[in-house]
Design a protein around this motif. Structure first.
Motif, PDB file in Angstrom:
ATOM      1  N   GLN A  86     -26.759  28.325 -45.740  1.00 24.08           N
ATOM      2  CA  GLN A  86     -25.918  28.327 -46.963  1.00 24.08           C
ATOM      3  C   GLN A  86     -25.200  26.988 -46.994  1.00 24.08           C
ATOM      4  OE1 GLN A  86     -23.545  31.792 -48.104  1.00 24.08           O
ATOM      5  NE2 GLN A  86     -21.745  30.451 -48.139  1.00 24.08           N
ATOM      6  N   LEU A  87     -25.266  26.310 -48.143  1.00 22.06           N
ATOM      7  CA  LEU A  87     -24.681  24.973 -48.254  1.00 22.06           C
ATOM      8  C   LEU A  87     -23.552  24.961 -49.264  1.00 22.06           C
ATOM      9  CD1 LEU A  87     -28.071  23.069 -48.666  1.00 22.06           C
ATOM     10  CD2 LEU A  87     -26.675  23.122 -46.585  1.00 22.06           C
ATOM     11  N   ASP A  88     -22.502  24.173 -48.978  1.00 26.78           N
ATOM     12  CA  ASP A  88     -21.507  23.892 -50.009  1.00 26.78           C
ATOM     13  C   ASP A  88     -22.095  22.796 -50.884  1.00 26.78           C
ATOM     14  OD1 ASP A  88     -19.634  25.642 -48.974  1.00 26.78           O
ATOM     15  OD2 ASP A  88     -18.894  24.153 -47.540  1.00 26.78           O
ATOM     16  N   THR A  89     -21.965  22.907 -52.191  1.00 26.90           N
ATOM     17  CA  THR A  89     -22.573  21.895 -53.066  1.00 26.90           C
ATOM     18  C   THR A  89     -21.489  20.926 -53.571  1.00 26.90           C
ATOM     19  OG1 THR A  89     -22.527  23.680 -54.687  1.00 26.90           O
ATOM     20  CG2 THR A  89     -24.654  23.096 -53.808  1.00 26.90           C
ATOM     21  N   PRO A  90     -21.829  19.621 -53.674  1.00 27.44           N
ATOM     22  CA  PRO A  90     -20.827  18.623 -54.042  1.00 27.44           C
ATOM     23  C   PRO A  90     -20.263  18.856 -55.446  1.00 27.44           C
ATOM     24  CG  PRO A  90     -22.830  17.570 -53.229  1.00 27.44           C
ATOM     25  CD  PRO A  90     -23.135  19.023 -53.383  1.00 27.44           C
ATOM     26  N   HIS A  91     -18.997  18.517 -55.608  1.00 25.50           N
ATOM     27  CA  HIS A  91     -18.316  18.681 -56.900  1.00 25.50           C
ATOM     28  C   HIS A  91     -18.503  17.403 -57.723  1.00 25.50           C
ATOM     29  CE1 HIS A  91     -16.106  22.546 -56.251  1.00 25.50           C
ATOM     30  NE2 HIS A  91     -16.601  22.296 -55.050  1.00 25.50           N
ATOM     31  N   THR A  92     -19.655  17.284 -58.385  1.00 27.72           N
ATOM     32  CA  THR A  92     -19.956  16.036 -59.098  1.00 27.72           C
ATOM     33  C   THR A  92     -19.076  15.840 -60.333  1.00 27.72           C
ATOM     34  OG1 THR A  92     -21.726  17.182 -60.270  1.00 27.72           O
ATOM     35  CG2 THR A  92     -22.374  15.907 -58.345  1.00 27.72           C
ATOM     36  N   GLY A  93     -18.354  16.868 -60.725  1.00 27.84           N
ATOM     37  CA  GLY A  93     -17.453  16.721 -61.882  1.00 27.84           C
ATOM     38  C   GLY A  93     -15.998  16.599 -61.454  1.00 27.84           C
ATOM     39  N   GLY A  94     -15.769  16.513 -60.157  1.00 29.20           N
ATOM     40  CA  GLY A  94     -14.390  16.434 -59.660  1.00 29.20           C
ATOM     41  C   GLY A  94     -13.979  17.764 -59.050  1.00 29.20           C
ATOM     42  N   PRO A  95     -12.900  17.738 -58.226  1.00 27.77           N
ATOM     43  CA  PRO A  95     -12.524  18.922 -57.455  1.00 27.77           C
ATOM     44  C   PRO A  95     -11.990  20.075 -58.303  1.00 27.77           C
ATOM     45  CG  PRO A  95     -10.951  17.111 -57.150  1.00 27.77           C
ATOM     46  CD  PRO A  95     -12.060  16.575 -57.972  1.00 27.77           C
ATOM     47  N   ASP A  96     -11.590  19.778 -59.551  1.00 24.26           N
ATOM     48  CA  ASP A  96     -11.018  20.837 -60.385  1.00 24.26           C
ATOM     49  C   ASP A  96     -12.073  21.594 -61.199  1.00 24.26           C
ATOM     50  OD1 ASP A  96     -11.506  18.472 -61.719  1.00 24.26           O
ATOM     51  OD2 ASP A  96      -9.944  18.806 -63.213  1.00 24.26           O
ATOM     52  N   LEU A  97     -13.343  21.282 -60.991  1.00 25.13           N
ATOM     53  CA  LEU A  97     -14.412  22.007 -61.703  1.00 25.13           C
ATOM     54  C   LEU A  97     -15.341  22.634 -60.673  1.00 25.13           C
ATOM     55  CD1 LEU A  97     -15.344  19.429 -64.488  1.00 25.13           C
ATOM     56  CD2 LEU A  97     -14.430  21.733 -64.828  1.00 25.13           C
ATOM     57  N   PRO A  98     -15.978  23.751 -61.026  1.00 24.54           N
ATOM     58  CA  PRO A  98     -16.971  24.317 -60.101  1.00 24.54           C
ATOM     59  C   PRO A  98     -18.053  23.278 -59.832  1.00 24.54           C
ATOM     60  CG  PRO A  98     -16.669  25.714 -62.056  1.00 24.54           C
ATOM     61  CD  PRO A  98     -15.889  24.471 -62.302  1.00 24.54           C
ATOM     62  N   SER A  99     -18.730  23.381 -58.706  1.00 28.24           N
ATOM     63  CA  SER A  99     -19.806  22.410 -58.458  1.00 28.24           C
ATOM     64  C   SER A  99     -21.006  22.725 -59.352  1.00 28.24           C
ATOM     65  CB  SER A  99     -20.200  22.396 -56.983  1.00 28.24           C
ATOM     66  OG  SER A  99     -20.864  23.573 -56.642  1.00 28.24           O
ATOM     67  N   THR A 100     -21.149  23.984 -59.731  1.00 23.16           N
ATOM     68  CA  THR A 100     -22.326  24.405 -60.507  1.00 23.16           C
ATOM     69  C   THR A 100     -21.973  25.607 -61.383  1.00 23.16           C
ATOM     70  OG1 THR A 100     -23.556  23.976 -58.468  1.00 23.16           O
ATOM     71  CG2 THR A 100     -24.775  25.003 -60.242  1.00 23.16           C
ATOM     72  N   ALA A 101     -22.659  25.728 -62.516  1.00 29.25           N
ATOM     73  CA  ALA A 101     -22.624  26.990 -63.270  1.00 29.25           C
ATOM     74  C   ALA A 101     -24.027  27.251 -63.795  1.00 29.25           C
ATOM     75  CB  ALA A 101     -21.621  26.925 -64.413  1.00 29.25           C
ATOM     76  N   GLY A 102     -24.476  28.473 -63.657  1.00 27.20           N
ATOM     77  CA  GLY A 102     -25.759  28.859 -64.241  1.00 27.20           C
ATOM     78  C   GLY A 102     -25.492  29.398 -65.642  1.00 27.20           C
ATOM     79  N   ALA A 103     -26.315  28.990 -66.619  1.00 29.65           N
ATOM     80  CA  ALA A 103     -26.083  29.438 -68.006  1.00 29.65           C
ATOM     81  C   ALA A 103     -27.410  29.771 -68.678  1.00 29.65           C
ATOM     82  CB  ALA A 103     -25.372  28.345 -68.802  1.00 29.65           C
ATOM     83  N   LEU A 104     -27.335  30.659 -69.656  1.00 22.64           N
ATOM     84  CA  LEU A 104     -28.479  30.913 -70.535  1.00 22.64           C
ATOM     85  C   LEU A 104     -28.487  29.769 -71.549  1.00 22.64           C
ATOM     86  CD1 LEU A 104     -30.667  33.082 -71.308  1.00 22.64           C
ATOM     87  CD2 LEU A 104     -29.007  33.969 -72.941  1.00 22.64           C
ATOM     88  N   ARG A 105     -29.625  29.115 -71.703  1.00 22.88           N
ATOM     89  CA  ARG A 105     -29.660  27.961 -72.609  1.00 22.88           C
ATOM     90  C   ARG A 105     -29.186  28.334 -74.013  1.00 22.88           C
ATOM     91  NH1 ARG A 105     -32.943  23.167 -71.241  1.00 22.88           N
ATOM     92  NH2 ARG A 105     -33.509  23.360 -69.056  1.00 22.88           N
ATOM     93  N   ALA A 106     -29.548  29.516 -74.463  1.00 17.81           N
ATOM     94  CA  ALA A 106     -29.152  29.933 -75.810  1.00 17.81           C
ATOM     95  C   ALA A 106     -27.631  30.060 -75.910  1.00 17.81           C
ATOM     96  CB  ALA A 106     -29.831  31.239 -76.173  1.00 17.81           C
ATOM     97  N   ASP A 107     -26.968  30.492 -74.839  1.00 16.63           N
ATOM     98  CA  ASP A 107     -25.500  30.576 -74.855  1.00 16.63           C
ATOM     99  C   ASP A 107     -24.896  29.176 -74.948  1.00 16.63           C
ATOM    100  OD1 ASP A 107     -25.588  33.324 -74.572  1.00 16.63           O
ATOM    101  OD2 ASP A 107     -25.164  33.321 -72.418  1.00 16.63           O
ATOM    102  N   LEU A 108     -25.447  28.247 -74.166  1.00 15.33           N
ATOM    103  CA  LEU A 108     -24.941  26.866 -74.181  1.00 15.33           C
ATOM    104  C   LEU A 108     -25.130  26.256 -75.566  1.00 15.33           C
ATOM    105  CD1 LEU A 108     -24.009  24.199 -72.826  1.00 15.33           C
ATOM    106  CD2 LEU A 108     -26.386  23.839 -72.110  1.00 15.33           C
ATOM    107  N   GLN A 109     -26.348  26.403 -76.108  1.00 17.97           N
ATOM    108  CA  GLN A 109     -26.615  25.798 -77.421  1.00 17.97           C
ATOM    109  C   GLN A 109     -25.764  26.465 -78.498  1.00 17.97           C
ATOM    110  OE1 GLN A 109     -28.769  23.005 -77.863  1.00 17.97           O
ATOM    111  NE2 GLN A 109     -27.697  22.948 -79.817  1.00 17.97           N
ATOM    112  N   GLY A 110     -25.547  27.769 -78.375  1.00 20.71           N
ATOM    113  CA  GLY A 110     -24.704  28.478 -79.352  1.00 20.71           C
ATOM    114  C   GLY A 110     -23.294  27.908 -79.356  1.00 20.71           C
TER     115      GLY A 110
END
Ligand SMILES: Cc1cc2nc3c(=O)[nH]c(=O)nc-3n(C[C@H](O)[C@H](O)[C@H](O)COP(=O)(O)OP(=O)(O)OC[C@H]3O[C@@H](n4cnc5c(N)ncnc54)[C@H](O)[C@@H]3O)c2cc1C
Length: 374
Positions: A86-110
């Motif tokens: 199990q790996l910790d993933t880097p916070h490429t958006g800075g420490p105040d944002l999750p390192s990752t989020a999984g999304a349904l493309r249709a939700d994002l585009q909506g």
């Protein structure tokens, strides 16, 4: 402001974020989208921290996170499902944002479409450019319905098979990487709390990510099978057959899919316009300028970073020519690094045992270097 009236061609992630960022900075934005309907495709997307940062900068992050699933770890498993690490993933958006989020493309585009409309962007669907004529201070456009317009800047965000790219005289074309992918949206098992990748099985790899409270998306990376299979309705039986040998949660998800599940199958392609992406006051960004195999899951993040930076620079104080040069000097090295590393990872999957292959190192170095501002 050197640029006021902008035409954006293509309303995917890149064109939507760009339209939004420009409108928020006071530009007069028109968007044309060739598809008569404007919505995202059904499957999932992994949004890393730098993508979330771009979405926050255009004010849609909160809405996206109403349904997307944030996580700060990932797990690597063997083909039978046994945990490797199990790996910790880097916070490429800075420490105040999750390192990752999984999304349904249709939700994002909506979320993006709603925000684009709310910011007064003029959106026309089922339409594209027929002709472009540019002078030193404007671009005249004729659309496919015969209407015309005059703009300070025209930006092609029309994807990997961009027509804008050739229309403005850029010769690069996408090429197959030698990998293909099966993707499905499925019911999210209760135990799934982050993205997991299965190595060492019969294909390049398999994996999944949660994308909403009750959905996940699962994929299988394979060699290129018959081109006639490419499309949004590949046979589920084929995905099952190719994925035989993967167990654990992946095996259970795929076994439980209803027979009418839409399986998206495609060959993975890549392209890089390794020179300026602009010609005078016309340009391409996003996948139209660079598209990489999804091995680091940074494609859309690179697109969004392009869009946010371009909007900032062309609405700043510099003359447009300088702003575009400035844009290229910041974007090309970063995008090239992601693309080259993604291609290297793909090569190592395709040719196992390559001397010196060290995917974990490349992955971690790439994400670490992306923690620096775009
Ligand atoms: C299999 C796969 C998995 C991926 N997974 C991830 C991931 O997990 N995370 C990540 O960050 N990235 C991922 N990516 C990359 C990401 O999907 C793309 O980088 C991103 O969606 C590109 O967005 P875009 O708006 O530039 O192009 P597109 O999404 O292709 O949008 C282009 C838009 O322009 C429209 N258009 C096309 N031609 C015209 C025209 N002539 N005139 C007007 N409109 C036109 C199209 O209809 C479309 O709406 C993945 C890519 C693939 C292939």
């Amino acid at each position: 402001m050197p640029v006021h009236k902008v035409l954006v061609v293509g309303g995917g992630i890149t064109g939507s974020v760009l339209s939004l960022a420009l409108a928020q900075r006071g530009a007069d934005v028109e968007l044309v989208e060739i598809s008569p309907q404007w919505f995202g495709v059904g499957h999932g997307i992994t949004l890393q921290g730098n993508a979330l940062k771009a979405l926050r900068s255009v004010g849609v992050l909160e809405r996206v996170l109403e349904r997307a699933v944030p996580f700060d770890i990932m797990r690597l498993r063997r083909a039978d499902g046994e945990l490797i690490v199990q790996l910790d993933t880097p916070h490429t958006g800075g420490p105040d944002l999750p390192s990752t989020a999984g999304a349904l493309r249709a939700d994002l585009q909506g979320a993006l479409c709603d925000a684009v409309f709310a910011h007064g962007v003029s959106v026309r669907l089922g339409l594209t450019i027929d002709r472009l004529d540019q002078s030193s201070d404007h671009v005249d456009v004729t659309f496919t319905d015969g209407s015309t317009g005059r703009y300070d800047l025209v930006v092609g965000a029309d994807g990997i098979n961009s027509r804008m790219r050739s229309l403005i005289g850029i010769a690069e074309r996408p090429r197959p990487v030698g990998m293909s992918i099966f993707r499905v949206v499925a019911e999210r098992p209760a135990e799934m709390d982050c993205a997991e990748v299965y190595y060492g099985g019969p294909r390049f790899k398999a994996g999944y990510s949660p994308i909403s409270p009750d959905q996940c998306y699962a994929y299988l990376l394979d060699e290129n099978l018959d081109a006639s299979l490419v499309g949004p309705r590949a046979p589920l039986a084929l995905m099952r057959e190719r994925g035989a040998g993967y167990g654990g949660t992946w095996g259970r998800i795929v076994a439980a899919l209803p027979d009418d599940t839409a399986v998206d199958y495609r060959w993975i392609e890549a392209v890089l316009v390794d020179e300026p992406w602009h010609r005078g006051r016309t340009m391409v960004i996003g996948d139209a300028a660079h598209a990489c195999p999804p091995l680091i899951a940074q494609g859309a993040a690179m697109c969004m970073e392009d869009a946010v930076l371009l909007a900032e620079l062309v609405t700043g104080d510099e003359p447009v020519e300088k702003a575009l040069e400035h844009f290229m000097s910041r974007r090309l090295p970063r995008v090239r690094m992601v693309l080259e590393n993604s291609l290297r990872l793909a090569e190592w999957e395709i040719h196992p045992g390559t001397p010196g292959a060290d995917p974990a190192r490349i992955m971690s170095e790439t994400l670490q270097s992306l923690t620096a501002a775009a």
